[in-house]
Scaffold this motif. Structure first.
Motif, PDB file in Angstrom:
ATOM      1  N   ASN A 106      46.301  39.457  35.610  1.00 27.23           N
ATOM      2  CA  ASN A 106      47.341  39.802  36.604  1.00 27.23           C
ATOM      3  C   ASN A 106      46.800  40.631  37.754  1.00 27.23           C
ATOM      4  OD1 ASN A 106      48.967  38.863  34.497  1.00 27.23           O
ATOM      5  ND2 ASN A 106      49.146  40.944  33.650  1.00 27.23           N
ATOM      6  N   MET A 107      45.494  40.869  37.773  1.00 23.75           N
ATOM      7  CA  MET A 107      44.999  41.867  38.727  1.00 23.75           C
ATOM      8  C   MET A 107      44.548  41.301  40.067  1.00 23.75           C
ATOM      9  SD  MET A 107      43.009  44.665  36.469  1.00 23.75           S
ATOM     10  CE  MET A 107      43.864  45.779  35.396  1.00 23.75           C
ATOM     11  N   GLY A 108      44.534  39.991  40.227  1.00 26.59           N
ATOM     12  CA  GLY A 108      44.178  39.397  41.514  1.00 26.59           C
ATOM     13  C   GLY A 108      42.745  39.648  41.936  1.00 26.59           C
ATOM     14  N   LEU A 139      44.609  50.005  45.184  1.00 26.67           N
ATOM     15  CA  LEU A 139      44.503  50.501  46.561  1.00 26.67           C
ATOM     16  C   LEU A 139      43.661  49.565  47.436  1.00 26.67           C
ATOM     17  CD1 LEU A 139      44.036  54.146  47.726  1.00 26.67           C
ATOM     18  CD2 LEU A 139      42.933  52.276  48.891  1.00 26.67           C
ATOM     19  N   LEU A 140      42.471  49.237  46.971  1.00 25.66           N
ATOM     20  CA  LEU A 140      41.578  48.429  47.818  1.00 25.66           C
ATOM     21  C   LEU A 140      42.150  47.030  48.002  1.00 25.66           C
ATOM     22  CD1 LEU A 140      38.208  49.696  46.279  1.00 25.66           C
ATOM     23  CD2 LEU A 140      39.185  50.343  48.489  1.00 25.66           C
ATOM     24  N   GLY A 141      42.809  46.523  46.961  1.00 18.63           N
ATOM     25  CA  GLY A 141      43.464  45.208  47.080  1.00 18.63           C
ATOM     26  C   GLY A 141      44.608  45.268  48.085  1.00 18.63           C
ATOM     27  N   THR A 142      45.418  46.328  48.020  1.00 20.02           N
ATOM     28  CA  THR A 142      46.552  46.470  48.955  1.00 20.02           C
ATOM     29  C   THR A 142      46.062  46.535  50.399  1.00 20.02           C
ATOM     30  OG1 THR A 142      47.807  47.674  47.287  1.00 20.02           O
ATOM     31  CG2 THR A 142      48.541  47.949  49.546  1.00 20.02           C
ATOM     32  N   GLY A 159      43.456  45.044  51.565  1.00 23.45           N
ATOM     33  CA  GLY A 159      42.824  43.795  52.009  1.00 23.45           C
ATOM     34  C   GLY A 159      41.353  43.622  51.693  1.00 23.45           C
ATOM     35  N   ALA A 160      40.811  44.371  50.715  1.00 26.65           N
ATOM     36  CA  ALA A 160      39.412  44.135  50.308  1.00 26.65           C
ATOM     37  C   ALA A 160      39.368  42.950  49.342  1.00 26.65           C
ATOM     38  CB  ALA A 160      38.845  45.373  49.637  1.00 26.65           C
ATOM     39  N   GLU A 161      38.200  42.303  49.289  1.00 30.20           N
ATOM     40  CA  GLU A 161      37.987  41.239  48.302  1.00 30.20           C
ATOM     41  C   GLU A 161      37.283  41.894  47.111  1.00 30.20           C
ATOM     42  OE1 GLU A 161      35.093  37.390  47.962  1.00 30.20           O
ATOM     43  OE2 GLU A 161      35.673  38.031  49.984  1.00 30.20           O
ATOM     44  N   LEU A 162      37.918  41.855  45.931  1.00 26.88           N
ATOM     45  CA  LEU A 162      37.407  42.640  44.798  1.00 26.88           C
ATOM     46  C   LEU A 162      36.760  41.767  43.730  1.00 26.88           C
ATOM     47  CD1 LEU A 162      40.358  45.155  44.377  1.00 26.88           C
ATOM     48  CD2 LEU A 162      38.164  45.545  45.499  1.00 26.88           C
ATOM     49  N   GLN A 163      35.611  42.222  43.250  1.00 28.48           N
ATOM     50  CA  GLN A 163      34.917  41.547  42.153  1.00 28.48           C
ATOM     51  C   GLN A 163      34.687  42.567  41.040  1.00 28.48           C
ATOM     52  OE1 GLN A 163      32.876  38.256  44.927  1.00 28.48           O
ATOM     53  NE2 GLN A 163      31.447  39.470  43.724  1.00 28.48           N
ATOM     54  N   LEU A 164      35.177  42.282  39.855  1.00 30.96           N
ATOM     55  CA  LEU A 164      34.932  43.163  38.715  1.00 30.96           C
ATOM     56  C   LEU A 164      33.724  42.629  37.960  1.00 30.96           C
ATOM     57  CD1 LEU A 164      38.495  43.813  37.228  1.00 30.96           C
ATOM     58  CD2 LEU A 164      37.358  44.877  39.181  1.00 30.96           C
TER      59      LEU A 164
END
Ligand code: ASP
Length: 323
Positions: free
Chosen positions: A215-217, A192-195, A197-202
């Motif tokens: 594969n998670m971008g 959801l957050l990627g769709t 437009g958030a920049e995600l850091q795990l």
């Protein structure tokens, strides 16, 4: 179009009920940005008008909550959401049902389906259980958490919480921290957050990284403070020991030292960083009490509040599609 009230809460223009392309709500993966945004807009409207009577979309409809795993927030908020929309709700506790006599998921599902419910809300410890159910019943199915797979309404309520406080998702730097491998909350939020437009850091120990991470971008950090550096949101996750083999983490005290959030570590995030946690929290394991209860920085109570509004939007959308 967003507006902001005197307390800084962002809200959106009132929109009508959302009609989803799918008959069921099984996951965020595959949902279009328009569908997600429409559900969030509608959730804003319900959050602004939290009491009964705003919509009677579920009048004459029956909703069954079928929970094979423990739940407080999710089950209660689905029940409240359905009742606020005028629906009749039945809660099936697996502990007191024929499941304890050995009945399979599909037999239980077809038994319930024979009573013609309009919506079945299911939580199950197996990934894919909601999909399986949806293939065998006439009711619309909502996935309230299936194993490690997805928990779509949690991601929607998280996004609604962020949008009400900050006004947008796009461009935010968001760290999702902790037991990513076992977390359906992380997976739904990544989609959801990627769709949007958030920049995600795990951020997690190597042992708690999912196998399909490539594969998670997203960017991946195994150093906690480097992972939350400059982030606008720090989302903490529970160590889901019920899904672990037992060798993934050192002691809980060592886990907290390395990957737990406290006010000292939070200083590495952006100056106005906000903290989230889906609950239930293990205080002193993934987050300390001072940070969890900090009214300026913690969004944890708002997440619970937004759970009802987001689920009202989802329930309404599924019955709108049926009519
Ligand atoms: N309540 C969330 C879930 O059901 C998170 C958790 O259990 O840690 O996935």
């Amino acid at each position: 179009m967003t507006k902001q009230d005197s307390k800084g809460v962002h809200s959106h223009e009132i929109t009508g009920p959302v009609a989803l392309t799918s008959r069921h709500l099984l996951g965020i993966e595959g949902m279009s940005p328009i569908e997600i945004r429409s559900l969030l807009d509608r959730g804003h409207m319900f959050a602004d008008n939290p009491h009964d009577g705003v919509s009677d979309a579920l009048k004459g409809k029956t909703i069954i909550n079928l929970f094979y795993e423990n739940s407080t927030r999710t089950r209660v908020s689905f029940e409240l959401a359905a009742k606020r929309l005028g629906g009749s709700v039945l809660n099936i506790s697996v502990a007191g049902s024929s499941v304890k006599k050995g009945e399979t998921l599909l037999d239980t599902a077809t038994t319930l389906n024979a009573m013609h419910p309009d919506i079945l809300v299911i939580r199950h410890n197996c990934s894919g259980a909601a999909l399986l159910l949806s293939q065998h019943v006439d009711a619309a199915v909502i996935n309230a958490g299936d194993g490690r797979h997805e928990h779509p309404t949690q991601a929607l309520l998280d996004a609604l919480t962020i949008r009400r406080r900050i006004g947008r998702i796009e461009g935010l730097k968001i760290a999702i921290c902790g037991d990513i491998a076992n977390s359906r909350v992380a997976r739904s939020n990544i989609h959801l957050l990627g769709t949007l437009g958030a920049e995600l850091q795990l951020v997690c120990p190597v042992t708690l990284l999912p196998a399909d991470i490539g594969n998670m971008g997203v960017s991946v950090y195994t150093d906690f403070e480097a992972g939350i550096e400059g982030c606008d949101i720090v989302m903490m996750l529970r160590l889901q020991t019920e899904r672990m083999a037992g060798t993934e983490t050192p002691s809980q005290r060592e886990y907290f030292n390395l990957f737990g959030l406290d006010s000292g570590k939070l200083m590495r995030a952006a100056p106005k960083a906000l903290v989230m946690h889906p609950g239930p929290m293990n205080r002193g394991v993934e987050i300390d009490s001072a940070t969890a209860d900090d009214v300026e920085k913690s969004l944890i109570r708002t997440q619970v509040e937004m759970g009802v509004a987001a689920r009202m939007a989802c329930l309404e959308a599924l019955v709108t599609r049926q009519t």
